[in-house]
Design a protein around this motif. Sequence first.
Motif, PDB file in Angstrom:
ATOM      1  N   HIS A   1      -9.508 -25.858  91.466  1.00 32.65           N
ATOM      2  CA  HIS A   1      -8.065 -25.573  91.593  1.00 32.65           C
ATOM      3  C   HIS A   1      -7.242 -26.827  91.291  1.00 32.65           C
ATOM      4  N   GLN A   2      -7.691 -27.968  91.785  1.00 31.04           N
ATOM      5  CA  GLN A   2      -6.988 -29.225  91.519  1.00 31.04           C
ATOM      6  C   GLN A   2      -7.072 -29.596  90.044  1.00 31.04           C
ATOM      7  N   GLN A   3      -8.199 -29.274  89.404  1.00 36.40           N
ATOM      8  CA  GLN A   3      -8.314 -29.512  87.963  1.00 36.40           C
ATOM      9  C   GLN A   3      -7.260 -28.708  87.204  1.00 36.40           C
ATOM     10  N   ARG A   4      -7.085 -27.453  87.595  1.00 38.08           N
ATOM     11  CA  ARG A   4      -6.091 -26.603  86.933  1.00 38.08           C
ATOM     12  C   ARG A   4      -4.691 -27.178  87.111  1.00 38.08           C
ATOM     13  N   ILE A   5      -4.371 -27.667  88.302  1.00 36.11           N
ATOM     14  CA  ILE A   5      -3.053 -28.262  88.548  1.00 36.11           C
ATOM     15  C   ILE A   5      -2.854 -29.491  87.659  1.00 36.11           C
ATOM     16  N   ALA A   6      -3.890 -30.349  87.573  1.00 35.07           N
ATOM     17  CA  ALA A   6      -3.780 -31.554  86.745  1.00 35.07           C
ATOM     18  C   ALA A   6      -3.563 -31.197  85.283  1.00 35.07           C
ATOM     19  N   ILE A   7      -4.243 -30.157  84.804  1.00 31.39           N
ATOM     20  CA  ILE A   7      -4.074 -29.719  83.418  1.00 31.39           C
ATOM     21  C   ILE A   7      -2.651 -29.210  83.193  1.00 31.39           C
ATOM     22  N   ASP A   8      -2.174 -28.376  84.102  1.00 34.55           N
ATOM     23  CA  ASP A   8      -0.836 -27.804  83.953  1.00 34.55           C
ATOM     24  C   ASP A   8       0.244 -28.883  83.971  1.00 34.55           C
ATOM     25  N   ARG A   9      -0.028 -29.974  84.678  1.00 35.21           N
ATOM     26  CA  ARG A   9       0.946 -31.063  84.762  1.00 35.21           C
ATOM     27  C   ARG A   9       0.695 -32.144  83.708  1.00 35.21           C
ATOM     28  N   HIS A  10      -0.290 -31.905  82.850  1.00 35.41           N
ATOM     29  CA  HIS A  10      -0.641 -32.851  81.787  1.00 35.41           C
ATOM     30  C   HIS A  10      -1.021 -34.232  82.346  1.00 35.41           C
ATOM     31  N   GLN A  11      -1.726 -34.205  83.460  1.00 38.70           N
ATOM     32  CA  GLN A  11      -2.170 -35.439  84.114  1.00 38.70           C
ATOM     33  C   GLN A  11      -3.631 -35.694  83.744  1.00 38.70           C
ATOM     34  N   LEU A  12      -3.842 -36.277  82.567  1.00 35.69           N
ATOM     35  CA  LEU A  12      -5.202 -36.449  82.062  1.00 35.69           C
ATOM     36  C   LEU A  12      -6.035 -37.390  82.929  1.00 35.69           C
ATOM     37  N   ASN A  13      -5.416 -38.438  83.439  1.00 35.57           N
ATOM     38  CA  ASN A  13      -6.169 -39.368  84.279  1.00 35.57           C
ATOM     39  C   ASN A  13      -6.669 -38.688  85.550  1.00 35.57           C
ATOM     40  N   ASP A  14      -5.815 -37.849  86.136  1.00 38.57           N
ATOM     41  CA  ASP A  14      -6.228 -37.118  87.333  1.00 38.57           C
ATOM     42  C   ASP A  14      -7.340 -36.130  87.008  1.00 38.57           C
ATOM     43  N   PHE A  15      -7.213 -35.444  85.882  1.00 38.48           N
ATOM     44  CA  PHE A  15      -8.262 -34.507  85.488  1.00 38.48           C
ATOM     45  C   PHE A  15      -9.581 -35.235  85.272  1.00 38.48           C
ATOM     46  N   PHE A  16      -9.528 -36.395  84.630  1.00 40.25           N
ATOM     47  CA  PHE A  16     -10.728 -37.185  84.354  1.00 40.25           C
ATOM     48  C   PHE A  16     -11.445 -37.526  85.659  1.00 40.25           C
ATOM     49  N   GLN A  17     -10.677 -37.917  86.671  1.00 42.36           N
ATOM     50  CA  GLN A  17     -11.264 -38.258  87.964  1.00 42.36           C
ATOM     51  C   GLN A  17     -11.825 -37.025  88.669  1.00 42.36           C
ATOM     52  N   LEU A  18     -11.104 -35.925  88.602  1.00 45.35           N
ATOM     53  CA  LEU A  18     -11.569 -34.692  89.233  1.00 45.35           C
ATOM     54  C   LEU A  18     -12.830 -34.157  88.569  1.00 45.35           C
ATOM     55  N   ASP A  19     -12.938 -34.356  87.268  1.00 41.68           N
ATOM     56  CA  ASP A  19     -14.147 -33.990  86.527  1.00 41.68           C
ATOM     57  C   ASP A  19     -15.346 -34.735  87.120  1.00 41.68           C
ATOM     58  N   ASP A  20     -15.203 -36.045  87.311  1.00 45.37           N
ATOM     59  CA  ASP A  20     -16.283 -36.830  87.908  1.00 45.37           C
ATOM     60  C   ASP A  20     -16.592 -36.353  89.328  1.00 45.37           C
TER      61      ASP A  20
END
Length: 228
Positions: free
Chosen positions: A118-137
């Motif tokens: 769910h947090q990954q989806r929020i990061a994507i929708d907000r175009h927060q690539l750094n946050d998505f990268f961290q959530l991926d890990d």
Amino acid sequence: MAAESQLNPTQPVNQQIYRILRRDIVHCLIPPGTPLSEKEVSVRFDVSRQPVREAFIKLAENGLIQIRPQRGSYVNKISLSQVRNGCFVRQAIECAVVRRAATMITDAQSYQLEQNLHQQRIAIDRHQLNDFFQLDDEFHQLLATIADCQLAWDTVENIKATIDRVRYMSLDHISSPDMLLRQHQDIFSALEQRDVAGVDAAMTQHLQEISESVLLIRQENRDWFSEE
């Protein structure tokens, strides 16, 4: 070089400097071929050279920099060989992890994964690539926790620094976050079903994405890569 220089006084200085420099190199804020000076880094963080030297040694062990006695230190080019070998080892470890996790996952752990997605989806929708990268890990680290094998993640973390540079460079236009999230959801669905074969296949497809994207990234940034 990135501007962040604030350190937490309650944590080991050398480890913090390592993590910040590792992130800066992975995010290409410090590009391949850039010289690194112990003196400049010590001034940046307002510390002595000893913790900086220790951080440099760790970066060298991860393949991110090269330390040349009497000649200085430099950010390594991205080694195609290291990427290929790292992908091979990572796939072997993480496929074993998810197969085991599929037999051990609890409802509480399933909820943790669902929240991460769910947090990954929020990061994507907000175009927060750094946050998505961290959530991926964090998603992959959670899988090792579910499999009750922190050593597996520690091993992956130690070998994937070079892979991470390719991952980060590919995020905005080759391996889109939306596609990666769909792959994470496929892994999660197979785990929920306790489908050992299915989760192995889903993880294999997910990790092969790096092997396919590295050649495209190399075409765009040929000067940043080496064949070694």
